[in-house]
Design a protein around this motif. Sequence first.
Motif, PDB file in Angstrom:
ATOM      1  N   LEU A 167       0.814  -1.225   0.000  1.00  0.00           N
ATOM      2  CA  LEU A 167       0.000   0.000   0.000  1.00  0.00           C
ATOM      3  C   LEU A 167       0.845   1.273   0.000  1.00  0.00           C
ATOM      4  N   MET A 168       2.109   1.186   0.481  1.00  0.00           N
ATOM      5  CA  MET A 168       2.942   2.375   0.528  1.00  0.00           C
ATOM      6  C   MET A 168       3.338   2.886  -0.850  1.00  0.00           C
ATOM      7  N   VAL A 169       3.161   2.058  -1.871  1.00  0.00           N
ATOM      8  CA  VAL A 169       3.477   2.488  -3.236  1.00  0.00           C
ATOM      9  C   VAL A 169       2.570   3.639  -3.663  1.00  0.00           C
ATOM     10  N   ALA A 170       1.323   3.643  -3.201  1.00  0.00           N
ATOM     11  CA  ALA A 170       0.374   4.689  -3.619  1.00  0.00           C
ATOM     12  C   ALA A 170       0.865   6.084  -3.251  1.00  0.00           C
ATOM     13  N   PRO A 171       1.172   6.367  -1.981  1.00  0.00           N
ATOM     14  CA  PRO A 171       1.632   7.729  -1.678  1.00  0.00           C
ATOM     15  C   PRO A 171       3.044   8.032  -2.158  1.00  0.00           C
ATOM     16  N   ALA A 174      -6.899   2.265   6.200  1.00  0.00           N
ATOM     17  CA  ALA A 174      -7.815   1.842   5.138  1.00  0.00           C
ATOM     18  C   ALA A 174      -8.865   2.915   4.848  1.00  0.00           C
ATOM     19  N   LEU A 175      -9.421   3.507   5.907  1.00  0.00           N
ATOM     20  CA  LEU A 175     -10.425   4.563   5.718  1.00  0.00           C
ATOM     21  C   LEU A 175      -9.830   5.765   4.976  1.00  0.00           C
ATOM     22  N   PHE A 176      -8.626   6.172   5.337  1.00  0.00           N
ATOM     23  CA  PHE A 176      -8.022   7.347   4.703  1.00  0.00           C
ATOM     24  C   PHE A 176      -7.661   7.067   3.253  1.00  0.00           C
ATOM     25  N   ALA A 226      -4.736   0.390  -2.874  1.00  0.00           N
ATOM     26  CA  ALA A 226      -3.966   0.450  -1.632  1.00  0.00           C
ATOM     27  C   ALA A 226      -4.875   0.252  -0.420  1.00  0.00           C
ATOM     28  N   GLY A 227      -6.105   0.787  -0.490  1.00  0.00           N
ATOM     29  CA  GLY A 227      -7.065   0.552   0.578  1.00  0.00           C
ATOM     30  C   GLY A 227      -7.396  -0.926   0.725  1.00  0.00           C
ATOM     31  N   ALA A 286      -4.269  -6.563   5.180  1.00  0.00           N
ATOM     32  CA  ALA A 286      -3.440  -6.585   6.393  1.00  0.00           C
ATOM     33  C   ALA A 286      -4.311  -6.718   7.637  1.00  0.00           C
ATOM     34  N   LEU A 287      -5.437  -6.017   7.660  1.00  0.00           N
ATOM     35  CA  LEU A 287      -6.345  -6.093   8.807  1.00  0.00           C
ATOM     36  C   LEU A 287      -6.876  -7.514   8.986  1.00  0.00           C
ATOM     37  N   LEU A 288      -7.269  -8.155   7.888  1.00  0.00           N
ATOM     38  CA  LEU A 288      -7.802  -9.519   7.971  1.00  0.00           C
ATOM     39  C   LEU A 288      -6.733 -10.506   8.436  1.00  0.00           C
ATOM     40  N   VAL A 289      -5.497 -10.296   7.984  1.00  0.00           N
ATOM     41  CA  VAL A 289      -4.397 -11.166   8.417  1.00  0.00           C
ATOM     42  C   VAL A 289      -4.219 -11.094   9.926  1.00  0.00           C
TER      43      VAL A 289
END
Length: 513
Positions: free
Chosen positions: A264-268, A326-328, A449-450, A456-459
């Motif tokens: 997900l860090m690739v997005a920003p 995830a929300l952001f 990315a969200g 990650a949360l499910l893991v």
Amino acid sequence: MLAMALAALDSTIVSTAIPQIVGDLGGFSVFSWLFSGYLLAVTVTLPLYGKLSDTFGRKPVLVAGSILFLIGSALCAVAWNMGALIAFRVVQGLGGGALQGTVQTLAADLYPLKERPKIQAKLSTVWAASSIAGPALGGLIAAYADWRWIFLINLPIGAVALWLIVRHLHEPERAQATRGRIDWAGALAVFACGGVLLTALVQGGVAWGWLSAPSLALFTGGLLLAAAVVAIERRAAEPIIPGWVWRRRTIAAVNLALGALGLLMVAPTVFLPTYAQSVLGLAPIAAGFVLSVMTLSWPVSAALSQHVYRRLGFRDTALVGIGGAALFLFAFPFLPYPGQAWQPALIMLLLGAALGLFQLPLIVGVQSTVGWSERGTATASILFCRQIGQTLGAALFGAVANGVLTSRLGGAGSLDSVAHALEDPASVADPERLRGAVDSAVDTVYAGAGCAAVLALLVLVFLAPRRFPVIGADTPENGEDGEDGKNSKVRAPKAGENTEVVTRERPVERPAE
């Protein structure tokens, strides 16, 4: 921190000096390997250095890595063509892998659980400052001096860091009997497998198509080498990647969760600067500020995370962080078009705060569940998975962004080519259409990315134990933090007291606090 700053700076400082380097050495068609070669070398050596630091101690590995990094820097400064510069960047990366993993491991060795969030936050600040200062410093050096000074500047800084390490880092002697044989066959297999697969991911869709012969050959070779790694490591007495890294629920879950973080860090880090310049019309410095606010809130949040995980525990604190992230990330596509700069900047500020609550408790938690003789391997596995996730994310989201652009523009195109075209609006027939296409592409990437954050949360929910099995001697004095960062009656040893700790497998030695 000085040694880590060198490794962090050299991952970004070259980017703004590419025109000068290519103008001097040529090799425009392969210049991307200046980044890819360094990334590959750092990533594939992390497991090896983790095992070596567990076997021979942190100091020898850190000293050797620093020397190798400085040798690579000196060689880069005297490179005579692009091929030589790429090869010497790989040498730099071989040293950088030792710096990145060993410094993180030392943070857990030298500081008790209560103080680790503070030192880890400082290390995060090093990476944040380097990611911002690297491109600016590289551009200044390239503009007002020879590009070779980008590498020469490492030598005096690295020499000071090396002197401090040699002079002030002291580790206790360890019995020779505890040192097993190094699995060099496994190390070579891991290096070859990682190099082949990462090359396929980094160059796929860039140097050649995903379904082209080179891609298929590399992926096939990588899978065969992965099978060879499994076979070698299962027979090795002291494997480079031991099976317990994946058999222990805590470490396996954190590895997967931080792999999703790299994704997900690739997005920003990759797509936001292009969005800020192409869609918002900001100058490069202002576009960098939109991203930099995330690197301001991340270390602060990480430093304060100890107050949260003492009450909630490591896993639940990480769940709060990744849930907010995830929300952001999902909120980004709902920003108005074209919008104002403060809007994505606010999202990045909140995202950094959320990720600080997510990453640091997991790293501190895993390091606290293992003894000294396993800590280097455990830390290296975390960093390795995060690097792999970042590489996968760059390939996956790059393909997604280019696919959206092709759909919106009705032809072939890439995000980079469209962004460069928007820098000169007079050369574009319909710049507003291009700007809208970039906006849609980046929105799609942020939605992806969200999804990575949700993964990650499910893991963590389904794989990670609710309470991390923290080793008692790692807790702060007076039993302020015990299992899972919560109150415990287990007391940390006082100065001069025996610090031998019994893990699930065998007694291990730990350096004195």
